[in-house]
Design a protein around this motif. Structure first.
Motif, PDB file in Angstrom:
ATOM      1  N   MET A   1     -73.683   3.361 -40.111  1.00 15.76           N
ATOM      2  CA  MET A   1     -73.020   3.297 -38.660  1.00 15.76           C
ATOM      3  C   MET A   1     -73.401   4.592 -37.974  1.00 15.76           C
ATOM      4  N   THR A   2     -73.646   4.307 -36.606  1.00  7.74           N
ATOM      5  CA  THR A   2     -73.965   5.369 -35.606  1.00  7.74           C
ATOM      6  C   THR A   2     -72.919   6.324 -35.208  1.00  7.74           C
ATOM      7  N   THR A   3     -73.361   7.618 -34.808  1.00  4.95           N
ATOM      8  CA  THR A   3     -72.580   8.385 -34.372  1.00  4.95           C
ATOM      9  C   THR A   3     -71.460   8.154 -33.383  1.00  4.95           C
ATOM     10  N   GLU A   4     -71.859   7.170 -32.466  1.00  4.57           N
ATOM     11  CA  GLU A   4     -71.144   6.799 -31.509  1.00  4.57           C
ATOM     12  C   GLU A   4     -70.013   5.664 -32.142  1.00  4.57           C
ATOM     13  N   GLY A   5     -70.486   5.099 -33.233  1.00  3.56           N
ATOM     14  CA  GLY A   5     -69.536   4.095 -33.868  1.00  3.56           C
ATOM     15  C   GLY A   5     -68.496   4.870 -34.665  1.00  3.56           C
ATOM     16  N   ARG A   6     -68.870   6.041 -35.250  1.00  2.00           N
ATOM     17  CA  ARG A   6     -67.638   7.001 -35.965  1.00  2.00           C
ATOM     18  C   ARG A   6     -66.686   7.331 -35.062  1.00  2.00           C
ATOM     19  N   ARG A   7     -67.522   7.929 -33.713  1.00  2.00           N
ATOM     20  CA  ARG A   7     -66.532   8.467 -32.636  1.00  2.00           C
ATOM     21  C   ARG A   7     -65.334   7.353 -32.227  1.00  2.00           C
ATOM     22  N   ASP A   8     -65.835   6.300 -31.992  1.00  2.00           N
ATOM     23  CA  ASP A   8     -65.246   5.393 -31.646  1.00  2.00           C
ATOM     24  C   ASP A   8     -64.103   4.889 -32.523  1.00  2.00           C
ATOM     25  N   ARG A   9     -64.383   4.935 -33.829  1.00  2.00           N
ATOM     26  CA  ARG A   9     -63.637   4.413 -34.853  1.00  2.00           C
ATOM     27  C   ARG A   9     -62.498   5.534 -35.018  1.00  2.00           C
ATOM     28  N   ARG A  10     -62.640   7.026 -34.912  1.00  2.00           N
ATOM     29  CA  ARG A  10     -61.840   7.868 -34.868  1.00  2.00           C
ATOM     30  C   ARG A  10     -60.908   7.840 -33.864  1.00  2.00           C
ATOM     31  N   LYS A  11     -61.440   7.683 -32.679  1.00  2.00           N
ATOM     32  CA  LYS A  11     -60.577   7.296 -31.408  1.00  2.00           C
ATOM     33  C   LYS A  11     -59.098   6.235 -31.767  1.00  2.00           C
TER      34      LYS A  11
END
Length: 201
Positions: free
Chosen positions: A1-11
């Protein structure tokens, strides 16, 4: 999973945690006896973080609408143009419905809280109307009709009504029937011209 994907998931997780915390606290204490500071503390975030996700306590309680207009518009654009409008909308709703089914307890709690606090209804209705207009505009483009044509608006409105009725049935049944099945039945009835139900049902 990309960094952006992890960030979106955390949000998404933070947003869901705030909404669920607000719902649980309001269900227990009542709308007027819960503050943003208390919700934030219980969710493990600062009030500043709370306001990054929701402009008010009421918005946190309402949370995500039954239909996220922008999200559905994006998915609607990916449905092949030969698919009829109602069927295209049902396809565009698939991911949203799956997510709602996965969070049955949250949606039951939300509907109960709104029923107990009618002052929240205008926000819910307003958000639904905005979404229906966005979906109607996307349908007009899809069908090659003027933006103010009545047909796309009618399709969007009846589809929204079918979803709301299905949601109510799903919640009242305690989730014993899949939301996707209920929505499929409602959309099929619309496509068939709303024939009367069989006797005894």
């Amino acid at each position: 999973m990309t960094t952006e994907g992890r960030r979106d998931r955390r949000k998404r997780q933070t947003r869901a945690t705030l909404s669920l915390t607000a719902l649980r606290m309001v269900a227990e204490r009542g709308l007027d006896h819960v503050t943003v500071d208390e919700i934030s503390e219980a969710a493990g975030v600062s009030p500043r973080t709370f306001f990054n996700y929701f402009p008010s306590k009421d918005e946190a309680i309402i949370g995500d609408q039954l239909v996220d207009g922008g999200r559905i518009v994006t998915r609607l654009a990916a449905v092949p143009p030969q698919v009829p409008p109602l069927a295209a909308l049902r396809t565009a709703l698939a991911e949203v419905l799956d997510e709602m089914q996965a969070h049955h307890d949250l949606w039951v709690l939300r509907m109960r809280v709104v029923e107990c606090h009618p002052t929240l209804l205008p926000r819910l209705v307003s958000g639904g109307a905005q979404n229906e207009r966005a979906i109607a505009a996307a349908l007009a483009t899809r069908l090659g009709l003027p933006p103010d044509h009545d047909h796309p608006a009618l399709v969007s409105a009846v589809a929204g009504a079918a979803l709301r009725v299905s949601m109510g049935q799903w919640v009242r049944s305690g989730g014993t029937r899949a939301l996707t099945d209920l929505v499929d039945e409602a959309f099929a009835a619309l496509a068939a011209g709303l024939p009367p139900p069989p006797a005894g049902t």
